[in-house]
Design a protein around this motif. Structure first.
Motif, PDB file in Angstrom:
ATOM      1  N   VAL A   1       0.863  -1.180   0.000  1.00 26.40           N
ATOM      2  CA  VAL A   1       0.000   0.000   0.000  1.00 26.40           C
ATOM      3  C   VAL A   1       0.899   1.228   0.000  1.00 26.40           C
ATOM      4  CG1 VAL A   1      -1.973  -1.099   1.150  1.00 26.40           C
ATOM      5  CG2 VAL A   1      -0.190  -0.054   2.523  1.00 26.40           C
ATOM      6  N   LYS A   2       0.368   2.352  -0.447  1.00 23.26           N
ATOM      7  CA  LYS A   2       1.200   3.556  -0.585  1.00 23.26           C
ATOM      8  C   LYS A   2       1.737   4.088   0.746  1.00 23.26           C
ATOM      9  CE  LYS A   2      -2.740   6.641  -0.662  1.00 23.26           C
ATOM     10  NZ  LYS A   2      -3.481   7.646  -1.364  1.00 23.26           N
ATOM     11  N   GLU A   3       1.098   3.756   1.866  1.00 26.94           N
ATOM     12  CA  GLU A   3       1.524   4.272   3.172  1.00 26.94           C
ATOM     13  C   GLU A   3       2.743   3.555   3.749  1.00 26.94           C
ATOM     14  OE1 GLU A   3      -2.708   5.005   2.408  1.00 26.94           O
ATOM     15  OE2 GLU A   3      -1.611   3.124   2.563  1.00 26.94           O
ATOM     16  N   LEU A   4       3.141   2.431   3.172  1.00 29.34           N
ATOM     17  CA  LEU A   4       4.265   1.646   3.683  1.00 29.34           C
ATOM     18  C   LEU A   4       5.327   1.462   2.605  1.00 29.34           C
ATOM     19  CD1 LEU A   4       2.359  -1.221   5.527  1.00 29.34           C
ATOM     20  CD2 LEU A   4       3.647   0.631   6.580  1.00 29.34           C
ATOM     21  N   PRO A   5       6.566   1.166   3.023  1.00 26.54           N
ATOM     22  CA  PRO A   5       7.594   0.834   2.029  1.00 26.54           C
ATOM     23  C   PRO A   5       7.186  -0.419   1.250  1.00 26.54           C
ATOM     24  CG  PRO A   5       8.560   1.030   4.236  1.00 26.54           C
ATOM     25  CD  PRO A   5       7.064   1.089   4.387  1.00 26.54           C
ATOM     26  N   GLU A   6       7.762  -0.619   0.087  1.00 22.09           N
ATOM     27  CA  GLU A   6       7.495  -1.823  -0.719  1.00 22.09           C
ATOM     28  C   GLU A   6       7.822  -3.060   0.109  1.00 22.09           C
ATOM     29  OE1 GLU A   6       6.509  -3.976  -4.233  1.00 22.09           O
ATOM     30  OE2 GLU A   6       6.310  -1.833  -3.856  1.00 22.09           O
ATOM     31  N   TRP A   7       6.844  -3.942   0.254  1.00 18.53           N
ATOM     32  CA  TRP A   7       6.999  -5.142   1.077  1.00 18.53           C
ATOM     33  C   TRP A   7       7.623  -6.236   0.220  1.00 18.53           C
ATOM     34  CZ3 TRP A   7       3.195  -6.199   5.470  1.00 18.53           C
ATOM     35  CH2 TRP A   7       3.572  -7.321   6.194  1.00 18.53           C
ATOM     36  N   PRO A   8       8.869  -6.624   0.503  1.00 17.17           N
ATOM     37  CA  PRO A   8       9.529  -7.640  -0.329  1.00 17.17           C
ATOM     38  C   PRO A   8       9.031  -9.052  -0.026  1.00 17.17           C
ATOM     39  CG  PRO A   8      10.949  -7.074   1.494  1.00 17.17           C
ATOM     40  CD  PRO A   8       9.736  -6.175   1.588  1.00 17.17           C
ATOM     41  N   GLU A   9       9.097  -9.912  -1.030  1.00 17.99           N
ATOM     42  CA  GLU A   9       8.796 -11.319  -0.805  1.00 17.99           C
ATOM     43  C   GLU A   9       9.906 -11.900   0.059  1.00 17.99           C
ATOM     44  OE1 GLU A   9       8.461 -15.462  -3.329  1.00 17.99           O
ATOM     45  OE2 GLU A   9       8.303 -13.556  -4.375  1.00 17.99           O
ATOM     46  N   TYR A  10       9.539 -12.675   1.085  1.00 19.26           N
ATOM     47  CA  TYR A  10      10.550 -13.248   1.978  1.00 19.26           C
ATOM     48  C   TYR A  10      11.284 -14.398   1.297  1.00 19.26           C
ATOM     49  CZ  TYR A  10      12.927 -15.400   5.844  1.00 19.26           C
ATOM     50  OH  TYR A  10      13.905 -15.913   6.654  1.00 19.26           O
ATOM     51  N   LYS A  11      12.606 -14.371   1.399  1.00 20.40           N
ATOM     52  CA  LYS A  11      13.459 -15.459   0.909  1.00 20.40           C
ATOM     53  C   LYS A  11      14.458 -15.770   2.006  1.00 20.40           C
ATOM     54  CE  LYS A  11      13.007 -13.828  -3.766  1.00 20.40           C
ATOM     55  NZ  LYS A  11      13.625 -13.146  -4.864  1.00 20.40           N
ATOM     56  N   LYS A  12      14.616 -17.044   2.348  1.00 21.36           N
ATOM     57  CA  LYS A  12      15.516 -17.343   3.462  1.00 21.36           C
ATOM     58  C   LYS A  12      16.967 -17.041   3.136  1.00 21.36           C
ATOM     59  CE  LYS A  12      15.492 -22.287   2.894  1.00 21.36           C
ATOM     60  NZ  LYS A  12      15.290 -23.583   3.428  1.00 21.36           N
TER      61      LYS A  12
ATOM     62  N   LEU B   1       6.778  -4.173  11.208  1.00 19.22           N
ATOM     63  CA  LEU B   1       5.636  -3.289  11.435  1.00 19.22           C
ATOM     64  C   LEU B   1       5.761  -2.687  12.821  1.00 19.22           C
ATOM     65  CD1 LEU B   1       2.916  -5.621   9.952  1.00 19.22           C
ATOM     66  CD2 LEU B   1       3.972  -3.634   8.864  1.00 19.22           C
ATOM     67  N   ASP B   2       5.856  -1.361  12.867  1.00 22.83           N
ATOM     68  CA  ASP B   2       6.041  -0.652  14.119  1.00 22.83           C
ATOM     69  C   ASP B   2       5.522   0.768  13.920  1.00 22.83           C
ATOM     70  OD1 ASP B   2       6.842  -0.010  16.683  1.00 22.83           O
ATOM     71  OD2 ASP B   2       8.888  -0.702  16.424  1.00 22.83           O
ATOM     72  N   GLU B   3       5.787   1.644  14.877  1.00 21.79           N
ATOM     73  CA  GLU B   3       5.385   3.046  14.723  1.00 21.79           C
ATOM     74  C   GLU B   3       5.941   3.597  13.409  1.00 21.79           C
ATOM     75  OE1 GLU B   3       5.720   7.322  17.016  1.00 21.79           O
ATOM     76  OE2 GLU B   3       6.433   5.518  18.025  1.00 21.79           O
ATOM     77  N   TYR B   4       7.191   3.259  13.095  1.00 22.68           N
ATOM     78  CA  TYR B   4       7.811   3.600  11.823  1.00 22.68           C
ATOM     79  C   TYR B   4       8.197   2.287  11.144  1.00 22.68           C
ATOM     80  CZ  TYR B   4       7.989   8.154  14.010  1.00 22.68           C
ATOM     81  OH  TYR B   4       7.638   9.313  14.645  1.00 22.68           O
ATOM     82  N   SER B   5       7.287   1.763  10.334  1.00 21.52           N
ATOM     83  CA  SER B   5       7.530   0.483   9.670  1.00 21.52           C
ATOM     84  C   SER B   5       8.690   0.617   8.705  1.00 21.52           C
ATOM     85  CB  SER B   5       6.275   0.034   8.934  1.00 21.52           C
ATOM     86  OG  SER B   5       5.231  -0.181   9.868  1.00 21.52           O
ATOM     87  N   HIS B   6       9.478  -0.469   8.598  1.00 17.81           N
ATOM     88  CA  HIS B   6      10.654  -0.427   7.743  1.00 17.81           C
ATOM     89  C   HIS B   6      11.022  -1.835   7.277  1.00 17.81           C
ATOM     90  CE1 HIS B   6      12.203  -1.401  11.720  1.00 17.81           C
ATOM     91  NE2 HIS B   6      13.234  -1.957  11.124  1.00 17.81           N
ATOM     92  N   ILE B   7      11.891  -1.887   6.276  1.00 17.17           N
ATOM     93  CA  ILE B   7      12.408  -3.138   5.741  1.00 17.17           C
ATOM     94  C   ILE B   7      13.752  -3.405   6.411  1.00 17.17           C
ATOM     95  CG2 ILE B   7      13.180  -4.310   3.636  1.00 17.17           C
ATOM     96  CD1 ILE B   7      10.213  -3.557   3.655  1.00 17.17           C
ATOM     97  N   GLY B   8      14.012  -4.659   6.759  1.00 15.31           N
ATOM     98  CA  GLY B   8      15.299  -4.997   7.370  1.00 15.31           C
ATOM     99  C   GLY B   8      15.534  -6.494   7.352  1.00 15.31           C
ATOM    100  N   GLU B   9      16.706  -6.879   7.803  1.00 15.75           N
ATOM    101  CA  GLU B   9      17.071  -8.291   7.840  1.00 15.75           C
ATOM    102  C   GLU B   9      16.644  -8.900   9.170  1.00 15.75           C
ATOM    103  OE1 GLU B   9      20.988 -11.194   7.583  1.00 15.75           O
ATOM    104  OE2 GLU B   9      21.155  -9.112   6.988  1.00 15.75           O
ATOM    105  N   ILE B  10      16.044 -10.071   9.110  1.00 14.98           N
ATOM    106  CA  ILE B  10      15.662 -10.793  10.322  1.00 14.98           C
ATOM    107  C   ILE B  10      16.915 -11.389  10.938  1.00 14.98           C
ATOM    108  CG2 ILE B  10      14.416 -12.789  11.227  1.00 14.98           C
ATOM    109  CD1 ILE B  10      12.334 -12.335   9.085  1.00 14.98           C
TER     110      ILE B  10
END
Length: 55
Positions: A13-24, A32-41
């Motif tokens: 959705v336009k309100e969040l960064p592009e959600w990548p497909e998960y790959k191990k 997902l948080d107050e400031y949602s972001h993309i990162g490495e698990i």
């Protein structure tokens, strides 16, 4: 995001960064948080076969 995923099978959705497909291999995911972001698990236990969701 949840409605978009249910209706279109795509959570982006336009309100969040592009959600990548998960790959191990890359382990990149949406945090997902107050400031949602993309990162490495990060695993805290190398013997753990999968990441657990902590609420």
């Amino acid at each position: 995001m949840w409605n978009a995923f249910i209706k279109e099978q795509n959570p982006n959705v336009k309100e969040l960064p592009e959600w990548p497909e998960y790959k191990k291999e890359t382990r990149i995911a949406m945090f997902l948080d107050e400031y949602s972001h993309i990162g490495e698990i990060e695993h805290t236990d190398s013997g753990m076969p999968h990441q657990t969701l902590k609420l």
